[in-house]
Design a protein around this motif. Sequence first.
Motif, PDB file in Angstrom:
ATOM      1  N   LEU A  14      50.194  69.780 -32.419  1.00 12.17           N
ATOM      2  CA  LEU A  14      50.205  70.696 -33.557  1.00 12.17           C
ATOM      3  C   LEU A  14      51.570  71.336 -33.758  1.00 12.17           C
ATOM      4  O   LEU A  14      52.028  71.501 -34.896  1.00 12.17           O
ATOM      5  CB  LEU A  14      49.142  71.778 -33.355  1.00 12.17           C
ATOM      6  CG  LEU A  14      47.693  71.291 -33.324  1.00 12.17           C
ATOM      7  CD1 LEU A  14      46.751  72.465 -33.125  1.00 12.17           C
ATOM      8  CD2 LEU A  14      47.343  70.533 -34.585  1.00 12.17           C
ATOM      9  N   ASP A  15      52.234  71.711 -32.665  1.00 11.19           N
ATOM     10  CA  ASP A  15      53.526  72.370 -32.779  1.00 11.19           C
ATOM     11  C   ASP A  15      54.671  71.378 -32.948  1.00 11.19           C
ATOM     12  O   ASP A  15      55.796  71.777 -33.253  1.00 11.19           O
ATOM     13  CB  ASP A  15      53.792  73.237 -31.539  1.00 11.19           C
ATOM     14  CG  ASP A  15      52.809  74.395 -31.428  1.00 11.19           C
ATOM     15  OD1 ASP A  15      52.153  74.701 -32.445  1.00 11.19           O
ATOM     16  OD2 ASP A  15      52.691  74.982 -30.340  1.00 11.19           O
ATOM     17  N   ASN A  16      54.403  70.100 -32.738  1.00 14.36           N
ATOM     18  CA  ASN A  16      55.453  69.086 -32.857  1.00 14.36           C
ATOM     19  C   ASN A  16      54.863  67.824 -33.471  1.00 14.36           C
ATOM     20  O   ASN A  16      54.806  66.768 -32.838  1.00 14.36           O
ATOM     21  CB  ASN A  16      56.051  68.780 -31.471  1.00 14.36           C
ATOM     22  CG  ASN A  16      57.227  67.830 -31.556  1.00 14.36           C
ATOM     23  OD1 ASN A  16      57.979  67.822 -32.528  1.00 14.36           O
ATOM     24  ND2 ASN A  16      57.377  66.998 -30.535  1.00 14.36           N
ATOM     25  N   PRO A  17      54.389  67.903 -34.719  1.00 17.29           N
ATOM     26  CA  PRO A  17      53.699  66.761 -35.327  1.00 17.29           C
ATOM     27  C   PRO A  17      54.634  65.574 -35.540  1.00 17.29           C
ATOM     28  O   PRO A  17      55.825  65.726 -35.752  1.00 17.29           O
ATOM     29  CB  PRO A  17      53.211  67.324 -36.669  1.00 17.29           C
ATOM     30  CG  PRO A  17      54.162  68.428 -36.980  1.00 17.29           C
ATOM     31  CD  PRO A  17      54.528  69.036 -35.657  1.00 17.29           C
ATOM     32  N   LEU A  29      53.847  61.607 -46.640  1.00 22.77           N
ATOM     33  CA  LEU A  29      53.191  61.444 -47.940  1.00 22.77           C
ATOM     34  C   LEU A  29      52.948  62.769 -48.639  1.00 22.77           C
ATOM     35  O   LEU A  29      52.521  62.791 -49.793  1.00 22.77           O
ATOM     36  CB  LEU A  29      51.858  60.706 -47.781  1.00 22.77           C
ATOM     37  CG  LEU A  29      51.910  59.262 -47.301  1.00 22.77           C
ATOM     38  CD1 LEU A  29      50.524  58.646 -47.330  1.00 22.77           C
ATOM     39  CD2 LEU A  29      52.867  58.433 -48.160  1.00 22.77           C
ATOM     40  N   GLY A  30      53.180  63.883 -47.933  1.00 21.66           N
ATOM     41  CA  GLY A  30      53.015  65.188 -48.552  1.00 21.66           C
ATOM     42  C   GLY A  30      51.608  65.730 -48.522  1.00 21.66           C
ATOM     43  O   GLY A  30      51.273  66.630 -49.312  1.00 21.66           O
ATOM     44  N   VAL A  31      50.743  65.237 -47.624  1.00 26.68           N
ATOM     45  CA  VAL A  31      49.359  65.710 -47.585  1.00 26.68           C
ATOM     46  C   VAL A  31      49.008  66.360 -46.243  1.00 26.68           C
ATOM     47  O   VAL A  31      47.825  66.569 -45.945  1.00 26.68           O
ATOM     48  CB  VAL A  31      48.365  64.554 -47.876  1.00 26.68           C
ATOM     49  CG1 VAL A  31      48.540  64.069 -49.301  1.00 26.68           C
ATOM     50  CG2 VAL A  31      48.556  63.404 -46.880  1.00 26.68           C
ATOM     51  N   ALA A  32      50.008  66.696 -45.451  1.00 29.72           N
ATOM     52  CA  ALA A  32      49.738  67.346 -44.162  1.00 29.72           C
ATOM     53  C   ALA A  32      49.351  68.795 -44.402  1.00 29.72           C
ATOM     54  O   ALA A  32      50.067  69.544 -45.069  1.00 29.72           O
ATOM     55  CB  ALA A  32      50.964  67.263 -43.262  1.00 29.72           C
ATOM     56  N   SER A  33      48.227  69.206 -43.870  1.00 32.91           N
ATOM     57  CA  SER A  33      47.784  70.595 -43.984  1.00 32.91           C
ATOM     58  C   SER A  33      46.910  70.918 -42.787  1.00 32.91           C
ATOM     59  O   SER A  33      46.329  70.024 -42.169  1.00 32.91           O
ATOM     60  CB  SER A  33      47.000  70.839 -45.277  1.00 32.91           C
ATOM     61  OG  SER A  33      45.834  70.031 -45.315  1.00 32.91           O
ATOM     62  N   ARG A  34      46.810  72.212 -42.448  1.00 33.46           N
ATOM     63  CA  ARG A  34      45.989  72.647 -41.320  1.00 33.46           C
ATOM     64  C   ARG A  34      44.716  73.299 -41.823  1.00 33.46           C
ATOM     65  O   ARG A  34      44.722  74.012 -42.815  1.00 33.46           O
ATOM     66  CB  ARG A  34      46.764  73.628 -40.440  1.00 33.46           C
ATOM     67  CG  ARG A  34      47.946  73.008 -39.706  1.00 33.46           C
ATOM     68  CD  ARG A  34      48.490  73.959 -38.662  1.00 33.46           C
ATOM     69  NE  ARG A  34      49.632  73.402 -37.944  1.00 33.46           N
ATOM     70  CZ  ARG A  34      50.209  73.970 -36.900  1.00 33.46           C
ATOM     71  NH1 ARG A  34      49.746  75.125 -36.443  1.00 33.46           N
ATOM     72  NH2 ARG A  34      51.231  73.409 -36.305  1.00 33.46           N
ATOM     73  N   GLY A  35      43.655  73.065 -41.100  1.00 29.05           N
ATOM     74  CA  GLY A  35      42.373  73.657 -41.453  1.00 29.05           C
ATOM     75  C   GLY A  35      41.271  72.974 -40.674  1.00 29.05           C
ATOM     76  O   GLY A  35      41.508  71.989 -39.966  1.00 29.05           O
ATOM     77  N   LEU A  36      40.060  73.489 -40.783  1.00 30.10           N
ATOM     78  CA  LEU A  36      38.911  72.867 -40.140  1.00 30.10           C
ATOM     79  C   LEU A  36      38.432  71.712 -41.008  1.00 30.10           C
ATOM     80  O   LEU A  36      38.121  71.905 -42.181  1.00 30.10           O
ATOM     81  CB  LEU A  36      37.786  73.888 -39.957  1.00 30.10           C
ATOM     82  CG  LEU A  36      38.077  75.060 -39.024  1.00 30.10           C
ATOM     83  CD1 LEU A  36      36.933  76.061 -39.071  1.00 30.10           C
ATOM     84  CD2 LEU A  36      38.297  74.568 -37.603  1.00 30.10           C
ATOM     85  N   ALA A  37      38.394  70.534 -40.435  1.00 30.25           N
ATOM     86  CA  ALA A  37      38.108  69.323 -41.210  1.00 30.25           C
ATOM     87  C   ALA A  37      36.839  69.474 -42.036  1.00 30.25           C
ATOM     88  O   ALA A  37      35.808  69.933 -41.553  1.00 30.25           O
ATOM     89  CB  ALA A  37      37.987  68.129 -40.272  1.00 30.25           C
ATOM     90  N   GLY A  38      36.929  69.096 -43.296  1.00 32.32           N
ATOM     91  CA  GLY A  38      35.790  69.200 -44.196  1.00 32.32           C
ATOM     92  C   GLY A  38      35.539  67.886 -44.914  1.00 32.32           C
ATOM     93  O   GLY A  38      35.412  66.833 -44.290  1.00 32.32           O
ATOM     94  N   GLY A  39      35.532  67.935 -46.246  1.00 34.39           N
ATOM     95  CA  GLY A  39      35.252  66.739 -47.040  1.00 34.39           C
ATOM     96  C   GLY A  39      36.464  66.268 -47.810  1.00 34.39           C
ATOM     97  O   GLY A  39      37.479  66.958 -47.929  1.00 34.39           O
ATOM     98  N   LEU A  40      36.360  65.067 -48.369  1.00 36.73           N
ATOM     99  CA  LEU A  40      37.446  64.458 -49.137  1.00 36.73           C
ATOM    100  C   LEU A  40      36.873  63.724 -50.335  1.00 36.73           C
ATOM    101  O   LEU A  40      35.908  62.969 -50.208  1.00 36.73           O
ATOM    102  CB  LEU A  40      38.221  63.473 -48.248  1.00 36.73           C
ATOM    103  CG  LEU A  40      39.224  62.550 -48.968  1.00 36.73           C
ATOM    104  CD1 LEU A  40      40.376  63.358 -49.555  1.00 36.73           C
ATOM    105  CD2 LEU A  40      39.748  61.489 -47.993  1.00 36.73           C
TER     106      LEU A  40
END
Length: 286
Positions: A143-146, A234-245
Amino acid sequence: MTWVSSWTMRWLPGLGLAAALGCASRPASTPARSGTARMADTLARLYTQALGDAMRYPFLNRRRADLLQTVLANQSGHGAPRDRYFLAQELLRAGQTREAISEIQRLMQAVGVSRDRITRDNKVLFDLLGIAWLRLGEQENCLDNPGAEVCILPLTGTGRHGRQEGAREAIAIYEELLRKFPDDRGSQWLLNIAYMALGGYPDRIPGKWLIPGLDPSRAAGGSFPRFPNIAGELGVASRGLAGGLVVEDFDHNGLLDLFVTSWGLNDPVRLFLADGKGGYVDKTRG
């Protein structure tokens, strides 16, 4: 029945902790509005209500940890160890991993448990501590070094842990558990993953605990495909609790866009529009 499992049965039906602590009642309804603004008001009101009864919502871990700490501050006697175990769980789930590790270690010291005194009744403490150390390794190295290889099995190259404290501590715990419980397949699996994080799979794992074949790239030909994490580029990296797509052409330009939700009660939904060049633009805020 262990002291943890017996208290779990008392906890799960609904402790009513919010009422016991004098939490605020439901706020008054906000004036009705239309469209997106009305939906935002509704979601905000639901989130506020959830904070008032956080023990019913398993993803409000920070709030639940705060409530447990309040209970423990006013508690004494034989019930405290049970509550401290659940506090450690909530801290770990909230991402406060070092605090969780410290809480587990304090609890083990309080009840007189050490690595040379593992039993079936106290094994749950060592299971939790092992997971906590592995989680710390993930946080510090993933997480700190993706990067493209981190946290994707098999762990190779930059996917291996440069900061090794978490994996090393986990290895020590799982080896002790397996000496006591040689048929514990969960501990065996996690031991192999911890060694892999340090670059020690399969050569450094004691043979009786080795799970072969976890790194197919080492097999003859090395043809096993790799699936790198390309979210960042790709510009879609985000943090959160996995949900739906949802994958759909939301702006009707012939390109597939992404709409992402999260389990977090106060996490925003996200909209990523395809840029026509293979990447995406975050249009969450319009």
